[in-house]
Design a protein around this motif. Structure first.
Motif, PDB file in Angstrom:
ATOM      1  N   THR A  44     -21.194   6.580  47.510  1.00  0.00           N
ATOM      2  CA  THR A  44     -21.592   6.736  46.105  1.00  0.00           C
ATOM      3  C   THR A  44     -20.890   5.735  45.188  1.00  0.00           C
ATOM      4  O   THR A  44     -21.300   5.536  44.054  1.00  0.00           O
ATOM      5  N   MET A  45     -19.824   5.109  45.689  1.00  0.00           N
ATOM      6  CA  MET A  45     -19.115   4.125  44.856  1.00  0.00           C
ATOM      7  C   MET A  45     -19.775   2.751  44.983  1.00  0.00           C
ATOM      8  O   MET A  45     -20.437   2.458  45.974  1.00  0.00           O
ATOM      9  N   THR A  46     -19.512   1.910  43.988  1.00  0.00           N
ATOM     10  CA  THR A  46     -19.991   0.527  44.094  1.00  0.00           C
ATOM     11  C   THR A  46     -19.132  -0.205  45.121  1.00  0.00           C
ATOM     12  O   THR A  46     -18.057   0.269  45.508  1.00  0.00           O
ATOM     13  N   VAL A  47     -19.625  -1.372  45.527  1.00  0.00           N
ATOM     14  CA  VAL A  47     -18.863  -2.203  46.457  1.00  0.00           C
ATOM     15  C   VAL A  47     -17.509  -2.553  45.830  1.00  0.00           C
ATOM     16  O   VAL A  47     -16.465  -2.469  46.477  1.00  0.00           O
ATOM     17  N   PHE A  48     -17.529  -2.889  44.536  1.00  0.00           N
ATOM     18  CA  PHE A  48     -16.275  -3.229  43.849  1.00  0.00           C
ATOM     19  C   PHE A  48     -15.280  -2.077  43.954  1.00  0.00           C
ATOM     20  O   PHE A  48     -14.122  -2.271  44.336  1.00  0.00           O
ATOM     21  N   ASP A  49     -15.746  -0.868  43.623  1.00  0.00           N
ATOM     22  CA  ASP A  49     -14.816   0.275  43.628  1.00  0.00           C
ATOM     23  C   ASP A  49     -14.307   0.598  45.026  1.00  0.00           C
ATOM     24  O   ASP A  49     -13.166   1.009  45.200  1.00  0.00           O
ATOM     25  N   ASN A  50     -15.173   0.389  46.021  1.00  0.00           N
ATOM     26  CA  ASN A  50     -14.725   0.583  47.397  1.00  0.00           C
ATOM     27  C   ASN A  50     -13.568  -0.367  47.729  1.00  0.00           C
ATOM     28  O   ASN A  50     -12.566   0.043  48.309  1.00  0.00           O
ATOM     29  N   LEU A  51     -13.741  -1.615  47.339  1.00  0.00           N
ATOM     30  CA  LEU A  51     -12.709  -2.607  47.650  1.00  0.00           C
ATOM     31  C   LEU A  51     -11.440  -2.372  46.834  1.00  0.00           C
ATOM     32  O   LEU A  51     -10.329  -2.631  47.294  1.00  0.00           O
ATOM     33  N   ALA A  52     -11.647  -1.874  45.605  1.00  0.00           N
ATOM     34  CA  ALA A  52     -10.494  -1.664  44.722  1.00  0.00           C
ATOM     35  C   ALA A  52      -9.712  -0.410  45.086  1.00  0.00           C
ATOM     36  O   ALA A  52      -8.532  -0.280  44.737  1.00  0.00           O
ATOM     37  N   PHE A  53     -10.367   0.490  45.829  1.00  0.00           N
ATOM     38  CA  PHE A  53      -9.786   1.815  46.079  1.00  0.00           C
ATOM     39  C   PHE A  53      -8.355   1.799  46.649  1.00  0.00           C
ATOM     40  O   PHE A  53      -7.466   2.466  46.112  1.00  0.00           O
ATOM     41  N   PRO A  54      -8.105   1.019  47.711  1.00  0.00           N
ATOM     42  CA  PRO A  54      -6.743   1.033  48.268  1.00  0.00           C
ATOM     43  C   PRO A  54      -5.700   0.541  47.260  1.00  0.00           C
ATOM     44  O   PRO A  54      -4.545   0.954  47.327  1.00  0.00           O
ATOM     45  N   LEU A  55      -6.116  -0.295  46.320  1.00  0.00           N
ATOM     46  CA  LEU A  55      -5.173  -0.808  45.326  1.00  0.00           C
ATOM     47  C   LEU A  55      -4.955   0.228  44.222  1.00  0.00           C
ATOM     48  O   LEU A  55      -3.819   0.523  43.842  1.00  0.00           O
ATOM     49  N   LYS A  56      -6.077   0.799  43.710  1.00  0.00           N
ATOM     50  CA  LYS A  56      -5.980   1.830  42.661  1.00  0.00           C
ATOM     51  C   LYS A  56      -5.103   2.973  43.127  1.00  0.00           C
ATOM     52  O   LYS A  56      -4.258   3.481  42.404  1.00  0.00           O
ATOM     53  N   ASN A  57      -5.338   3.339  44.371  1.00  0.00           N
ATOM     54  CA  ASN A  57      -4.604   4.420  44.994  1.00  0.00           C
ATOM     55  C   ASN A  57      -3.095   4.218  44.968  1.00  0.00           C
ATOM     56  O   ASN A  57      -2.333   5.164  44.974  1.00  0.00           O
ATOM     57  N   ARG A  58      -2.696   2.972  44.959  1.00  0.00           N
ATOM     58  CA  ARG A  58      -1.267   2.663  44.974  1.00  0.00           C
ATOM     59  C   ARG A  58      -0.767   2.200  43.611  1.00  0.00           C
ATOM     60  O   ARG A  58       0.285   1.569  43.509  1.00  0.00           O
ATOM     61  N   GLY A  59      -1.567   2.467  42.596  1.00  0.00           N
ATOM     62  CA  GLY A  59      -1.116   2.225  41.230  1.00  0.00           C
ATOM     63  C   GLY A  59      -1.104   0.770  40.801  1.00  0.00           C
ATOM     64  O   GLY A  59      -0.428   0.410  39.842  1.00  0.00           O
ATOM     65  N   VAL A  60      -1.850  -0.072  41.480  1.00  0.00           N
ATOM     66  CA  VAL A  60      -1.939  -1.472  41.052  1.00  0.00           C
ATOM     67  C   VAL A  60      -2.780  -1.528  39.776  1.00  0.00           C
ATOM     68  O   VAL A  60      -3.762  -0.797  39.641  1.00  0.00           O
ATOM     69  N   THR A  61      -2.388  -2.351  38.806  1.00  0.00           N
ATOM     70  CA  THR A  61      -3.116  -2.383  37.526  1.00  0.00           C
ATOM     71  C   THR A  61      -4.437  -3.137  37.676  1.00  0.00           C
ATOM     72  O   THR A  61      -4.569  -4.008  38.541  1.00  0.00           O
ATOM     73  N   ILE A  62      -5.381  -2.785  36.810  1.00  0.00           N
ATOM     74  CA  ILE A  62      -6.720  -3.362  36.887  1.00  0.00           C
ATOM     75  C   ILE A  62      -6.689  -4.887  36.714  1.00  0.00           C
ATOM     76  O   ILE A  62      -7.485  -5.619  37.308  1.00  0.00           O
ATOM     77  N   ASN A  63      -5.711  -5.366  35.929  1.00  0.00           N
ATOM     78  CA  ASN A  63      -5.570  -6.823  35.753  1.00  0.00           C
ATOM     79  C   ASN A  63      -5.280  -7.550  37.059  1.00  0.00           C
ATOM     80  O   ASN A  63      -5.643  -8.707  37.234  1.00  0.00           O
ATOM     81  N   GLU A  64      -4.593  -6.854  37.942  1.00  0.00           N
ATOM     82  CA  GLU A  64      -4.311  -7.470  39.246  1.00  0.00           C
ATOM     83  C   GLU A  64      -5.438  -7.191  40.229  1.00  0.00           C
ATOM     84  O   GLU A  64      -5.715  -7.987  41.116  1.00  0.00           O
ATOM     85  N   ILE A  65      -6.057  -6.019  40.049  1.00  0.00           N
ATOM     86  CA  ILE A  65      -7.095  -5.609  40.995  1.00  0.00           C
ATOM     87  C   ILE A  65      -8.308  -6.544  40.946  1.00  0.00           C
ATOM     88  O   ILE A  65      -8.784  -7.007  41.981  1.00  0.00           O
ATOM     89  N   THR A  66      -8.786  -6.832  39.733  1.00  0.00           N
ATOM     90  CA  THR A  66     -10.035  -7.593  39.607  1.00  0.00           C
ATOM     91  C   THR A  66      -9.993  -8.946  40.335  1.00  0.00           C
ATOM     92  O   THR A  66     -10.868  -9.221  41.149  1.00  0.00           O
ATOM     93  N   PRO A  67      -8.981  -9.787  40.063  1.00  0.00           N
ATOM     94  CA  PRO A  67      -8.993 -11.076  40.780  1.00  0.00           C
ATOM     95  C   PRO A  67      -8.875 -10.922  42.299  1.00  0.00           C
ATOM     96  O   PRO A  67      -9.519 -11.658  43.057  1.00  0.00           O
ATOM     97  N   ARG A  68      -8.106  -9.933  42.728  1.00  0.00           N
ATOM     98  CA  ARG A  68      -7.928  -9.740  44.172  1.00  0.00           C
ATOM     99  C   ARG A  68      -9.241  -9.304  44.836  1.00  0.00           C
ATOM    100  O   ARG A  68      -9.635  -9.815  45.880  1.00  0.00           O
TER     101      ARG A  68
END
Ligand code: ADP
Ligand code: MG
Length: 358
Positions: free
Chosen positions: A95-119
């Motif tokens: 149900t998540m977008t591809v972006f959110d799937n990829l971002a999930f392991p980072l969000k989960n560990r408290g990485v900020t969105i500013n770092e998440i997007t480029p990665r």
């Protein structure tokens, strides 16, 4: 990042009532150096997934210890081990977008969105997912979903190791080749320890600096692709690696000298003794037609374009040989010889080291 050590690890799954205990892993002591690119190669059922799950903590070994550097991790939870594991079949949130799937392991560990997007963008680009970043994962093909799984394994930069468990099984052959070279490239860029599980020798040999070969719950050899080719420590390695694999022929010890296909082979300086089952191993690359030697009958010749593969028989044994494309296969009284520098002796499956003989 850490060096990972398996120290005397054995594993047995609970046996059904009344059944005998069997070891899925017989005994594995193995060091995975920090930053290494490893392939774990072996046939289905030899214990590869069990081994990965012990490293990541999904399984606790029945015996033995798991160390990260010098720290004993045997009883620590999966989450604390900082291991990214990519499984054989895609694990994605539909149900998540591809972006959110990829971002999930980072969000989960408290990485900020500013770092998440480029990665995430970087990983998406590497895997050719950029155009589908805003799409829901549910709409993707099996290939696409597995690419997301790979991406989720690769997105974190703080892991001790990334482990891939036959990740390209469901991927189309052409894309497989592409993704494999990308993984190799990525390893060179980031230098994280990678363990890539496969039962396919080409995949293993193209990905890894070191190949760990498993057979029936044991690691039988660790080596560079070249070492595995030139000096297989076990007949299984000789047979499994190479195309066609090594010829393994029965051998007798007459007067403590190896005899094979009716001739004495000048292989050992020292006395061979009589114990165990002796075999001679010689790769098809190192058997050649000769004016003298072992008389054979030719059963079959396949012309593969760049070379020919001949199947011959001597003393009731079949063996394969690789013959240069330009060479004419002898039609009368064909004889073969082995390159003795490239011929090995095995006792009970294991390479006989001439040092060990009396
Ligand atoms: P591979 O990944 O090399 O194919 P596995 O590690 O999955 O091998 O399996 C090794 C052995 O352990 C096999 O004989 C398999 O049947 C057995 N095995 C694997 N998982 C389980 C389980 N959950 N319960 C019981 N036996 C298992
Ligand atoms: Mg498996």
């Amino acid at each position: 990042m850490a060096k990972i050590t398996l120290d005397g690890v054995r594993h047995s799954y609970p046996a059904p009532r009344g059944a005998e205990q069997v070891w899925a892993l017989e005994e594995v002591s193995q060091i995975w150096e920090d930053g290494g690119a490893y392939a774990l190669l072996g046939p289905s059922g030899c214990g590869k997934t069990t081994l990965l799950n012990i490293i990541s903590g999904l399984l606790r070994p029945t015996e033995g210890r798991v160390l990260f550097d010098s720290e004993d991790m045997t009883d620590t939870a999966t989450a604390t081990r900082q291991i990214a594991q990519v499984f054989q079949f895609p694990v994605v949130y539909d149900t998540m977008t591809v972006f959110d799937n990829l971002a999930f392991p980072l969000k989960n560990r408290g990485v900020t969105i500013n770092e998440i997007t480029p990665r995430v963008n970087e990983i998406a680009q590497m895997l050719d997912l950029t155009d589908s970043l805003q799409q829901r994962a549910a709409g993707l093909t099996a290939d696409g979903k597995q690419k997301i799984s790979l991406g989720r394994g690769l997105v974190r930069s703080d892991v001790n190791a990334i482990m891939f468990d036959e990740p390209l099984t469901v991927i189309d052959p052409h894309l497989k080749w592409q993704l494999r070279s990308k993984l190799k490239q990525l390893h060179q860029q980031v230098g994280t320890t990678m363990i890539y599980v496969t039962h396919d020798q080409t995949e293993a040999l193209t990905f890894a600096d070191k190949v760990v070969v498993m057979y029936e719950g044991k690691v039988v050899q660790v080596g560079t692709p070249q070492e595995l080719f030139e000096t297989p420590r076990h007949t299984f390695v000789g047979h499994f690696i190479g195309s066609p694999g090594m010829n393994v022929l029965p051998c007798e010890s007459d007067d403590d000298r190896p005899h094979c296909l009716g001739v004495a082979l000048g292989l050992m300086e020292k006395k061979l003794g009589q114990e165990g089952v002796l075999e001679v191993g010689v790769r098809p690359e190192f058997v050649f037609f000769d004016s003298v030697g072992i008389p054979v009958s030719i059963l079959k010749v396949d012309d593969l374009g760049r070379y020919q593969v001949a199947e011959v028989e001597a003393h009731g044994q079949r063996l394969k040989m690789i013959v240069p494309e330009s060479e004419v296969i002898p039609s009368e009284n064909p004889c073969i010889s082995f390159d003795l520098d490239r011929t090995q002796l095995y006792r009970n499956g294991w390479l006989v080291d001439s040092e060990e003989l009396s």
